[in-house]
Design a protein around this motif. Sequence first.
Motif, PDB file in Angstrom:
ATOM      1  N   GLU A  80      11.151 116.016 -22.045  1.00 46.32           N
ATOM      2  CA  GLU A  80      10.094 116.964 -22.394  1.00 46.32           C
ATOM      3  C   GLU A  80       9.551 116.737 -23.800  1.00 46.32           C
ATOM      4  O   GLU A  80       8.443 117.174 -24.112  1.00 46.32           O
ATOM      5  N   THR A  82       8.831 113.814 -25.114  1.00 43.51           N
ATOM      6  CA  THR A  82       8.028 112.600 -25.203  1.00 43.51           C
ATOM      7  C   THR A  82       6.576 112.943 -25.506  1.00 43.51           C
ATOM      8  O   THR A  82       5.979 113.795 -24.845  1.00 43.51           O
ATOM      9  N   LYS A  84       2.566 112.651 -25.572  1.00 43.75           N
ATOM     10  CA  LYS A  84       1.651 112.373 -24.465  1.00 43.75           C
ATOM     11  C   LYS A  84       1.277 110.897 -24.387  1.00 43.75           C
ATOM     12  O   LYS A  84       1.301 110.288 -23.311  1.00 43.75           O
ATOM     13  N   LEU A  87       4.150 108.887 -23.098  1.00 45.98           N
ATOM     14  CA  LEU A  87       4.382 109.180 -21.686  1.00 45.98           C
ATOM     15  C   LEU A  87       3.418 108.383 -20.811  1.00 45.98           C
ATOM     16  O   LEU A  87       3.820 107.803 -19.803  1.00 45.98           O
ATOM     17  N   ILE A  88       2.171 108.324 -21.225  1.00 47.86           N
ATOM     18  CA  ILE A  88       1.165 107.559 -20.465  1.00 47.86           C
ATOM     19  C   ILE A  88       1.540 106.081 -20.448  1.00 47.86           C
ATOM     20  O   ILE A  88       1.491 105.419 -19.404  1.00 47.86           O
ATOM     21  N   LEU A 117      -3.092 112.796 -16.948  1.00 50.47           N
ATOM     22  CA  LEU A 117      -2.953 112.986 -18.387  1.00 50.47           C
ATOM     23  C   LEU A 117      -4.149 112.437 -19.148  1.00 50.47           C
ATOM     24  O   LEU A 117      -4.547 112.977 -20.178  1.00 50.47           O
ATOM     25  N   ASP A 118      -4.709 111.331 -18.642  1.00 48.04           N
ATOM     26  CA  ASP A 118      -5.871 110.726 -19.288  1.00 48.04           C
ATOM     27  C   ASP A 118      -6.792 110.124 -18.224  1.00 48.04           C
ATOM     28  O   ASP A 118      -6.572 109.010 -17.760  1.00 48.04           O
TER      29      ASP A 118
END
Length: 269
Positions: A80, A82, A84, A87-88, A117-118
Amino acid sequence: MLDRWASRQAFPTARTMRSLLIQLSGAVLLCALPLGVALAATGGEPAAVTQVDIARCLTAAAGDDLDKANSACAEVIDNEKTAKGDLIKALVARGALYARHDQVDRAIADDSRALLLDPTLADVFNARGELWLKKGDKPKAVQDFGAALKIDPNHEKAKANHKAMARELERIGAQMAVAGKPSFNCARAARAVEKAICGNRELADLDREIFGSHARVIREARNPADAKALQREQDEFIARRNAGYGRPGYDLKKAMQERLRRLNGVDGY
């Protein structure tokens, strides 16, 4: 009276002593806490979050080590804390690794999560489109290639993929348009065999394939003499078909399948 007042200041009451002890205990406990926690406890800056190291994940994925990547990337992806961006990166790296090992569903899951996320990752849209294509889901593949081009109109892979899919869909559309239709006009069918072909989708498709394959072999003939011989063979097949249909033991479907096999290179052709 002055003597009694001086006596109270020199000798505190039991209640006053308990209050002082509680305050002192709290101060000692606060000093014993780590600086970050102490600041948080007193309303100061929150404790700094330890950065998650994704190097092991990226290295294992780049090295095509599926076992190590599964473990190292899971530590990053399931944490949790990490960031963003990291993570991507971990999701994309593991997704690409899964794709290389033909674990298509897992790769799609990682790419999909990264895109949530992106949604500006043209490369990932294109990669997921190729995965949908492997699964045989052409509409979703075209959708992802189109999304990649919308983000980056100059994305070379997405352009090539989208163009190839457009041609494929056009070919499928053309096939669907003629599905169940023979090579001739059924409105003008006079012979019983022609009416039988028009009334059966499978026979109609066989007739159209025979016509197309015959046109191809004529076109590819080495010389006019060969082309003439091939045309004579086709005429003989049509004559046998017309004469044989309706007679005991004659199998129209089998005869048409055998003709198609000969045209397409079976039995020495």
